[in-house]
Design an enzyme around this catalytic site. Structure first.
Site, mmCIF file in Angstrom:
data_model
loop_
_atom_site.group_PDB
_atom_site.id
_atom_site.type_symbol
_atom_site.label_atom_id
_atom_site.label_comp_id
_atom_site.label_asym_id
_atom_site.label_seq_id
_atom_site.Cartn_x
_atom_site.Cartn_y
_atom_site.Cartn_z
ATOM 1 N N GLY A 152 73.240 -69.569 -42.297
ATOM 2 C CA GLY A 152 74.003 -70.430 -42.301
ATOM 3 C C GLY A 152 75.356 -69.826 -41.583
ATOM 4 O O GLY A 152 75.330 -68.668 -41.223
ATOM 5 N N GLN A 179 83.950 -67.869 -38.967
ATOM 6 C CA GLN A 179 83.109 -66.782 -38.523
ATOM 7 C C GLN A 179 83.057 -66.681 -37.018
ATOM 8 O O GLN A 179 82.946 -65.794 -36.400
ATOM 9 C CB GLN A 179 81.915 -66.637 -39.412
ATOM 10 C CG GLN A 179 81.709 -66.488 -40.614
ATOM 11 C CD GLN A 179 80.177 -66.319 -40.984
ATOM 12 O OE1 GLN A 179 79.684 -67.318 -41.344
ATOM 13 N NE2 GLN A 179 79.569 -65.188 -41.211
ATOM 14 N N CYS A 224 75.317 -60.973 -44.804
ATOM 15 C CA CYS A 224 76.113 -62.042 -44.127
ATOM 16 C C CYS A 224 76.540 -61.431 -42.744
ATOM 17 O O CYS A 224 76.621 -60.228 -42.272
ATOM 18 C CB CYS A 224 77.829 -61.800 -44.785
ATOM 19 S SG CYS A 224 79.092 -63.092 -43.839
ATOM 20 N N LEU A 225 76.436 -62.334 -41.722
ATOM 21 C CA LEU A 225 76.701 -61.898 -40.259
ATOM 22 C C LEU A 225 78.019 -61.303 -40.017
ATOM 23 O O LEU A 225 78.087 -60.518 -39.172
ATOM 24 C CB LEU A 225 76.401 -63.215 -39.492
ATOM 25 C CG LEU A 225 74.964 -64.109 -39.539
ATOM 26 C CD1 LEU A 225 75.187 -65.273 -38.884
ATOM 27 C CD2 LEU A 225 73.915 -63.044 -38.917
ATOM 28 N N HIS A 257 77.523 -69.510 -50.507
ATOM 29 C CA HIS A 257 77.941 -68.507 -49.425
ATOM 30 C C HIS A 257 78.903 -68.854 -48.550
ATOM 31 O O HIS A 257 79.994 -68.470 -48.242
ATOM 32 C CB HIS A 257 76.896 -67.604 -48.766
ATOM 33 C CG HIS A 257 76.984 -66.597 -48.068
ATOM 34 N ND1 HIS A 257 76.650 -65.216 -48.214
ATOM 35 C CD2 HIS A 257 77.690 -66.725 -46.700
ATOM 36 C CE1 HIS A 257 77.262 -64.636 -47.321
ATOM 37 N NE2 HIS A 257 77.713 -65.201 -46.196
ATOM 38 N N GLU A 258 78.543 -70.214 -47.996
ATOM 39 C CA GLU A 258 79.374 -70.709 -46.783
ATOM 40 C C GLU A 258 80.529 -71.341 -47.302
ATOM 41 O O GLU A 258 81.679 -71.125 -46.876
ATOM 42 C CB GLU A 258 78.805 -71.665 -45.856
ATOM 43 C CG GLU A 258 77.162 -70.953 -45.204
ATOM 44 C CD GLU A 258 77.320 -69.955 -44.398
ATOM 45 O OE1 GLU A 258 78.738 -69.562 -44.000
ATOM 46 O OE2 GLU A 258 76.536 -68.781 -44.409
ATOM 47 N N HIS A 305 83.274 -68.710 -47.465
ATOM 48 C CA HIS A 305 83.739 -68.462 -46.396
ATOM 49 C C HIS A 305 84.899 -69.336 -46.170
ATOM 50 O O HIS A 305 86.044 -68.996 -45.817
ATOM 51 C CB HIS A 305 82.956 -68.644 -45.176
ATOM 52 C CG HIS A 305 82.066 -67.312 -44.979
ATOM 53 N ND1 HIS A 305 82.475 -66.092 -44.584
ATOM 54 C CD2 HIS A 305 80.719 -67.233 -45.021
ATOM 55 C CE1 HIS A 305 81.495 -65.147 -44.419
ATOM 56 N NE2 HIS A 305 80.282 -65.853 -44.609
HETATM 57 NI NI NI Z 1 78.508 -65.033 -44.454
#
Ligand code: NI
Length: 163
Positions: free
Chosen positions: A46, A51, A91-92, A133-134, A137
């Protein structure tokens, strides 16, 4: 195809609350396309707009299920959730790390698509985890504040899904 730079921890934008999307402009369409390209390029499950430096309530997810994934979720909110799952999350924006997080095992989400048409999405397991998770964000939250125990370093042997 355009790959955008991923903002990483230390960047204030990751802690800001994203704004509701009220209209889809040509720029929004390019943003969504770039977000999908970027997510696939770096093998993420995702990716949220913040991000890549844009504070809009948009994220894309692909948990590896069949069509109609990937999903584009605009102004999403959870309208139902159930159960619990405890597992690894990464997480990226927090490269090289992962940790144990408990999330609902089922969520029902109301979101808007790329034409701002509302739709409902039911998700379980990895897709439910990725959506939660998103959603965090979009509210300026990172999974690391929910980690149970230690945040761990990724080793070459571990291939965690990153979101
Ligand atoms: Ni993330």
């Amino acid at each position: 195809m355009a790959i955008r730079n991923i903002r990483e921890i230390g960047d204030d934008i990751l802690f800001k609350v994203s704004k509701e999307v009220t209209m889809i402009t040509p720029r929004t369409k390019i943003l969504i396309k770039d977000m999908l390209d970027t997510m696939y390029e770096i093998d993420g499950v995702g990716l949220s707009a913040c991000q890549v430096g844009v504070l809009k309530r948009i994220f894309v997810v692909d948990a590896g299920n069949e069509e109609p994934e990937p999903y584009v979720l605009i102004n999403p909110r959870i309208i139902e959730s159930n159960g619990e799952q405890t597992g690894n999350e990464g997480c990226l924006s927090v490269p090289g790390k992962h940790g144990t997080v408990t999330r609902p095992n089922y969520v029902k989400v109301l979101a808007y698509d790329e034409k701002l048409k509302p739709y409902e999405l039911e998700a379980t397991e990895l897709l439910a985890r990725a959506i939660c998770h998103e959603l965090d964000h979009l509210d300026g939250r990172l999974y690391i504040e929910r980690v149970e125990g230690e945040l761990r370093d990724n080793t070459e042997a571990s291939e965690d899904d990153e979101e």
